[in-house]
Design a protein around this motif. Structure first.
Motif, short mmCIF file in Angstrom:
data_model
loop_
_atom_site.label_atom_id
_atom_site.label_comp_id
_atom_site.label_asym_id
_atom_site.label_seq_id
_atom_site.Cartn_x
_atom_site.Cartn_y
_atom_site.Cartn_z
N SER A 173 -4.92 30.82 -16.11
CA SER A 173 -3.96 31.54 -16.71
C SER A 173 -2.80 31.74 -16.95
O SER A 173 -3.03 32.50 -15.27
N HIS A 174 -1.82 31.04 -17.58
CA HIS A 174 -0.49 31.74 -17.49
C HIS A 174 -0.03 33.09 -17.48
O HIS A 174 1.00 33.40 -17.77
N LEU A 175 -1.35 33.86 -18.73
CA LEU A 175 -0.76 34.95 -19.27
C LEU A 175 -0.62 36.25 -18.62
O LEU A 175 -0.92 37.07 -19.27
N LEU A 176 -0.73 36.25 -17.14
CA LEU A 176 -1.11 37.37 -16.61
C LEU A 176 0.21 38.53 -16.49
O LEU A 176 1.47 37.92 -16.29
N LYS A 177 0.06 39.56 -17.62
CA LYS A 177 1.75 40.06 -17.14
C LYS A 177 1.01 41.65 -17.47
O LYS A 177 -0.04 41.68 -17.62
N SER A 178 1.68 42.14 -16.34
CA SER A 178 1.80 43.62 -16.05
C SER A 178 3.21 44.51 -15.38
O SER A 178 3.69 43.86 -15.96
N ASN A 179 3.10 44.94 -15.36
CA ASN A 179 4.26 46.39 -15.83
C ASN A 179 4.90 47.01 -13.91
O ASN A 179 2.93 47.60 -13.55
N CYS A 180 5.33 47.73 -13.44
CA CYS A 180 5.73 48.16 -12.22
C CYS A 180 5.20 49.83 -12.58
O CYS A 180 6.04 49.70 -13.80
N PRO A 181 4.33 49.96 -11.61
CA PRO A 181 3.81 51.22 -12.29
C PRO A 181 5.44 52.01 -11.84
O PRO A 181 5.31 54.22 -12.05
N LEU A 205 -12.80 36.10 -21.03
CA LEU A 205 -12.23 36.34 -19.70
C LEU A 205 -10.24 36.44 -20.21
O LEU A 205 -9.68 37.11 -19.38
N LEU A 206 -9.84 35.34 -21.28
CA LEU A 206 -8.89 35.70 -21.62
C LEU A 206 -8.04 36.61 -22.18
O LEU A 206 -7.68 37.43 -22.79
N ARG A 207 -9.18 36.56 -23.21
CA ARG A 207 -9.36 38.73 -23.12
C ARG A 207 -8.47 39.38 -23.06
O ARG A 207 -8.12 40.19 -22.46
N TYR A 208 -9.52 39.69 -21.44
CA TYR A 208 -9.60 40.60 -20.70
C TYR A 208 -8.13 40.43 -20.02
O TYR A 208 -7.58 41.34 -19.13
N VAL A 209 -7.07 39.03 -19.76
CA VAL A 209 -6.00 38.96 -18.44
C VAL A 209 -5.38 39.51 -20.12
O VAL A 209 -4.09 39.91 -19.04
N VAL A 210 -5.77 38.56 -21.14
CA VAL A 210 -4.43 39.42 -21.82
C VAL A 210 -4.23 41.50 -22.01
O VAL A 210 -3.55 41.43 -22.16
N GLY A 211 -5.31 41.66 -21.62
CA GLY A 211 -5.61 43.00 -21.74
C GLY A 211 -4.28 43.80 -20.78
O GLY A 211 -5.08 44.70 -20.93
N PHE A 212 -3.58 42.93 -20.14
CA PHE A 212 -3.15 43.76 -18.70
C PHE A 212 -1.99 43.67 -18.71
O PHE A 212 -0.69 43.94 -18.75
N ARG A 213 -1.49 43.26 -20.33
CA ARG A 213 -0.16 42.84 -20.92
C ARG A 213 0.71 44.16 -20.46
O ARG A 213 1.85 44.61 -20.24
N GLN A 214 0.16 45.44 -20.68
CA GLN A 214 0.32 46.65 -20.81
C GLN A 214 0.18 47.61 -19.20
O GLN A 214 0.73 48.55 -19.47
N GLN A 215 -0.70 47.22 -18.45
CA GLN A 215 -0.52 47.68 -17.06
C GLN A 215 -0.22 48.05 -16.69
O GLN A 215 1.33 47.33 -16.36
N GLN A 216 0.12 49.34 -16.05
CA GLN A 216 1.01 49.53 -15.23
C GLN A 216 -0.01 48.94 -13.33
O GLN A 216 -0.42 50.51 -13.64
N ASP A 217 0.93 48.85 -12.98
CA ASP A 217 0.10 48.69 -11.42
C ASP A 217 0.82 48.04 -10.80
O ASP A 217 1.72 47.14 -11.25
N PHE A 218 0.52 47.41 -8.67
CA PHE A 218 0.93 47.19 -8.38
C PHE A 218 0.17 45.57 -8.52
O PHE A 218 -0.85 45.85 -9.04
#
Length: 272
Positions: A173-181, A205-218
């Motif tokens: 999946s190319h849809l992984l996005k998270s944010n620097c903490p 699995l795709l829903r799970y990956v998209v769910g990282f979109r606002q996650q803050q972590d390294f």
């Protein structure tokens, strides 16, 4: 050292002399305790695989040399290396004189090994050396067009489901996005998953990956969380999780964790 002492998110002067003390280690234990592991016990092998594209030093003649570096930091090391500190450190080599690329690599290996608490390997490559670049590895199937409705953007491990006959699959999946903490800046990546076990629901699995979109972590913590969630909820016999993150500040980091020892081969995706 506390994370708020790191150079990340702060105005920094770029050194004009060799400065290994700039390297800022971040202990791995805090995150591993958060996801349920401690005392050096976790179910994976792996590395943090960096690609450094802004690397230069001086030849004995005074003429600059340039290269790009592949840096492998073992996942078993005490600390990961904070990204801006690595950038500043590599730039501190700009006016250093090395007689050969091997000598430059030896110095970088020594300093990164000291900072991380484990033996780091460094390989330097000629910038004129051609590389094969693709969107994703040919033997991985892209899941990004799975039909979804009512998509959410919060961490959702309960979406991971698996069952039925065992399979071996390689998914991307190319849809992984998270944010620097620290800075809140977005981190973009391509997620590669290889597993053997009950078939994982691609929509889940795709829903799970998209769910990282606002996650803050390294980056490293995200990959370990993803590995642990799939390992615990989908019960694979074999699992490898790798994230190929896009470049920032001349660096991209590509952590991988696996139930098998070995090495993820060198590659470069088109977004890197």
């Amino acid at each position: 050292m506390a994370l708020n002492d790191a150079p990340l998110g702060k105005a920094s002067e770029y050194p004009d002399s060799y400065s290994p003390e700039l390297l800022f280690p971040v202990p791995r234990d805090d995150n591993r305790r958060r996801i349920g592991f401690q005392d050096g016990r976790w179910p994976w092998f792996g590395e943090d695989l960096w690609q450094a594209w802004e690397l230069s030093w001086l030849r004995p003649s005074g003429v600059p040399a340039v290269a790009w570096a592949e840096i492998r930091v073992p996942a078993a090391s005490v600390s990961l290396i904070e990204s801006k500190s690595l950038k500043l450190y590599l730039n501190s080599l700009n006016q250093m004189v090395f007689s050969t690329p091997a000598q430059a690599a030896e110095v970088i290996e020594r300093d990164l090994s000291s900072a991380s608490g484990s033996a780091v390997s460094v390989t330097l490559y000629d910038v004129d050396q051609p590389m094969m670049i693709s969107g994703h590895p040919e033997d991985f199937e892209l899941i990004d067009d799975e039909p979804l409705e009512n998509v959410g953007y919060a961490y959702c491990p309960d979406e991971l489901q698996a069952g039925g006959k065992g399979v071996t699959e390689r998914l991307c999946s190319h849809l992984l996005k998270s944010n620097c903490p620290v800075t809140g800046q977005p981190d973009w990546g391509s997620l590669l998953i290889e597993y053997t076990g009950p078939r994982i629901s691609r929509a889940g699995l795709l829903r799970y990956v998209v769910g990282f979109r606002q996650q803050q972590d390294f980056h490293e913590h995200c990959v370990e969380t993803i590995f642990n969630d799939i390992f615990q909820r989908c019960d694979p016999q074999h699992l490898t999780v790798c994230a190929r993150y896009t470049r920032r500040g001349g660096l991209d980091i590509n952590p991988w964790r696996s139930t098998s020892a070995g090495e993820v081969p060198s590659m470069r995706l088109i977004r890197q």
